[in-house]
Motif scaffolding. Sequence first.
Motif, mmCIF file in Angstrom:
data_model
loop_
_atom_site.group_PDB
_atom_site.id
_atom_site.type_symbol
_atom_site.label_atom_id
_atom_site.label_comp_id
_atom_site.label_asym_id
_atom_site.label_seq_id
_atom_site.Cartn_x
_atom_site.Cartn_y
_atom_site.Cartn_z
ATOM 1 N N LEU A 251 0.818 -1.205 0.000
ATOM 2 C CA LEU A 251 0.000 0.000 0.000
ATOM 3 C C LEU A 251 0.857 1.262 0.000
ATOM 4 N N ALA A 252 1.881 1.285 0.847
ATOM 5 C CA ALA A 252 2.696 2.490 0.973
ATOM 6 C C ALA A 252 3.482 2.788 -0.293
ATOM 7 N N ASP A 253 3.984 1.751 -0.952
ATOM 8 C CA ASP A 253 4.831 1.966 -2.128
ATOM 9 C C ASP A 253 4.070 2.526 -3.323
ATOM 10 N N GLN A 254 2.762 2.578 -3.235
ATOM 11 C CA GLN A 254 1.978 3.178 -4.312
ATOM 12 C C GLN A 254 2.063 4.705 -4.303
ATOM 13 N N HIS A 255 2.593 5.260 -3.213
ATOM 14 C CA HIS A 255 2.585 6.711 -3.036
ATOM 15 C C HIS A 255 4.009 7.267 -3.095
ATOM 16 N N ASP A 256 4.267 8.112 -4.084
ATOM 17 C CA ASP A 256 5.603 8.677 -4.259
ATOM 18 C C ASP A 256 5.995 9.644 -3.146
ATOM 19 N N ASP A 257 5.021 10.132 -2.382
ATOM 20 C CA ASP A 257 5.348 11.061 -1.306
ATOM 21 C C ASP A 257 5.733 10.340 -0.009
ATOM 22 N N LEU A 258 5.749 9.015 -0.025
ATOM 23 C CA LEU A 258 6.190 8.250 1.132
ATOM 24 C C LEU A 258 7.570 7.659 0.866
ATOM 25 N N VAL A 259 8.408 7.660 1.887
ATOM 26 C CA VAL A 259 9.764 7.131 1.796
ATOM 27 C C VAL A 259 9.900 5.987 2.795
ATOM 28 N N ARG A 260 10.423 4.863 2.318
ATOM 29 C CA ARG A 260 10.664 3.757 3.243
ATOM 30 C C ARG A 260 12.002 3.964 3.947
ATOM 31 N N LEU A 261 11.996 3.755 5.257
ATOM 32 C CA LEU A 261 13.168 3.988 6.090
ATOM 33 C C LEU A 261 13.694 2.672 6.646
ATOM 34 N N LEU A 262 15.002 2.572 6.749
ATOM 35 C CA LEU A 262 15.679 1.422 7.368
ATOM 36 C C LEU A 262 15.158 0.085 6.840
ATOM 37 N N PRO A 263 15.083 -0.088 5.536
ATOM 38 C CA PRO A 263 14.490 -1.326 4.989
ATOM 39 C C PRO A 263 15.269 -2.584 5.344
ATOM 40 N N ASP A 264 16.558 -2.451 5.612
ATOM 41 C CA ASP A 264 17.364 -3.637 5.931
ATOM 42 C C ASP A 264 17.225 -4.084 7.376
ATOM 43 N N THR A 265 16.757 -3.188 8.237
ATOM 44 C CA THR A 265 16.691 -3.527 9.661
ATOM 45 C C THR A 265 15.283 -3.453 10.247
ATOM 46 N N VAL A 266 14.377 -2.733 9.613
ATOM 47 C CA VAL A 266 13.012 -2.610 10.128
ATOM 48 C C VAL A 266 12.048 -3.203 9.105
ATOM 49 N N GLU A 267 11.720 -4.447 9.300
ATOM 50 C CA GLU A 267 10.759 -5.132 8.436
ATOM 51 C C GLU A 267 10.162 -6.311 9.193
ATOM 52 N N ALA A 268 8.872 -6.523 8.984
ATOM 53 C CA ALA A 268 8.188 -7.712 9.494
ATOM 54 C C ALA A 268 7.455 -8.351 8.329
ATOM 55 N N ARG A 269 7.586 -9.654 8.217
ATOM 56 C CA ARG A 269 6.849 -10.387 7.177
ATOM 57 C C ARG A 269 5.737 -11.185 7.840
ATOM 58 N N LEU A 270 4.542 -10.973 7.344
ATOM 59 C CA LEU A 270 3.357 -11.564 7.952
ATOM 60 C C LEU A 270 2.604 -12.410 6.921
ATOM 61 N N PRO A 271 2.007 -13.505 7.359
ATOM 62 C CA PRO A 271 1.297 -14.376 6.412
ATOM 63 C C PRO A 271 -0.201 -14.099 6.358
ATOM 64 N N TYR A 272 -0.740 -14.150 5.160
ATOM 65 C CA TYR A 272 -2.188 -14.173 4.966
ATOM 66 C C TYR A 272 -2.639 -15.637 4.934
ATOM 67 N N TRP A 273 -3.668 -15.943 5.719
ATOM 68 C CA TRP A 273 -4.257 -17.282 5.717
ATOM 69 C C TRP A 273 -5.721 -17.192 5.312
ATOM 70 N N LEU A 274 -6.148 -18.191 4.549
ATOM 71 C CA LEU A 274 -7.549 -18.323 4.166
ATOM 72 C C LEU A 274 -8.205 -19.392 5.036
ATOM 73 N N VAL A 275 -9.382 -19.080 5.557
ATOM 74 C CA VAL A 275 -10.183 -20.046 6.310
ATOM 75 C C VAL A 275 -11.497 -20.229 5.568
ATOM 76 N N ALA A 276 -11.855 -21.470 5.306
ATOM 77 C CA ALA A 276 -13.067 -21.746 4.519
ATOM 78 C C ALA A 276 -13.880 -22.850 5.162
ATOM 79 N N ARG A 277 -15.172 -22.670 5.143
ATOM 80 C CA ARG A 277 -16.051 -23.771 5.528
ATOM 81 C C ARG A 277 -15.912 -24.873 4.476
ATOM 82 N N PRO A 278 -15.787 -26.138 4.881
ATOM 83 C CA PRO A 278 -15.602 -27.211 3.882
ATOM 84 C C PRO A 278 -16.674 -27.228 2.808
ATOM 85 N N GLU A 279 -17.922 -26.975 3.195
ATOM 86 C CA GLU A 279 -18.988 -27.020 2.195
ATOM 87 C C GLU A 279 -18.883 -25.885 1.200
#
Length: 302
Positions: free
Chosen positions: A245-273
């Motif tokens: 989301l942030a990288d879509q905006h040229d007025d935002l600057v990412r800081l400390l990319p090598d040391t400040v990052e968290a990777r999070l997983p998206y999970w899907l939950v579905a009813r079997p039916e």
Amino acid sequence: MAHFPAPPLRADDLLVLLAVARTGRYTSAGQQLGLNHTTIARRISALEAQLGGRVVSRADGGWELTALGVRAIAAAEEVERAVGSLGTRDDARIEGLIRLSATDGFSGFVAAPAIAAVQEKHPDVRLEIVTGTRQASQQRAGADLEVVVGRPQVRRARAIQLAEYALGLYASRDYLRRHPSPAGPEDLAGKPLVYFIESMLHVDSLDDARRVVPGMTDAVGSTNVYVHVDATRAGAGYGLLPAFLADQHDDLVRLLPDTVEARLPYWLVARPEALNQPAVMVFLEALQERLQAVRPQLLGGR
């Protein structure tokens, strides 16, 4: 005492159960089948009398299947397939309503383009999205699919990891003209943070992500990630934001990319039916295609 035989099992009662399982509500099932609420309730009661037990139980906002109901659904799906096979391939079409519960960012960046792609081929497939950042529900009466952050612990549902995304630290160019850029994580102590409201956050993975920005002071908190982005762009402080989301905006600057990052997983939950519904399956295929196409952006590659 005379014993009267139980009434025969009716195929249409099984189809009523299938509609209730998919929608979570008698009213919605009735609208789908052209029946009123009373008739739906009577059909479910008749099925329970025949099977000798409850097939649905009350849940938050609707109904969910019992263990007996889950077994009955297998038979209901066989009936549905048999009825469907009577039509010709030329008559077959995919239609139906899908109910999705997902985070704000996933809904806008992934789910919305995916359903648009589905509707190009299958215009009668519809999607309802309820947005929110929370743990997976134990009662899925109101949704066919849920997308959550972090591995869910659920019963009577299938959980599938979809993708990972990166959180990074951002500030607006205007803000950085007025404040020195941090040279390392140690410089972040006491600095204003734009992120989720800590007291209202019940997602462990998002809460744990705070560890990459130690000692910061909450300046703007919101339950909506798009508010995080806009507040950071407005100069409210340093935003811990999804890179896609942030990288879509040229007025935002990412800081400390090598040391400040968290990777999070998206999970899907579905009813079997739900996974047996053609509309749901084509939507899931479109989700996978969209996630594959935007994987670099999810991980922070402009």
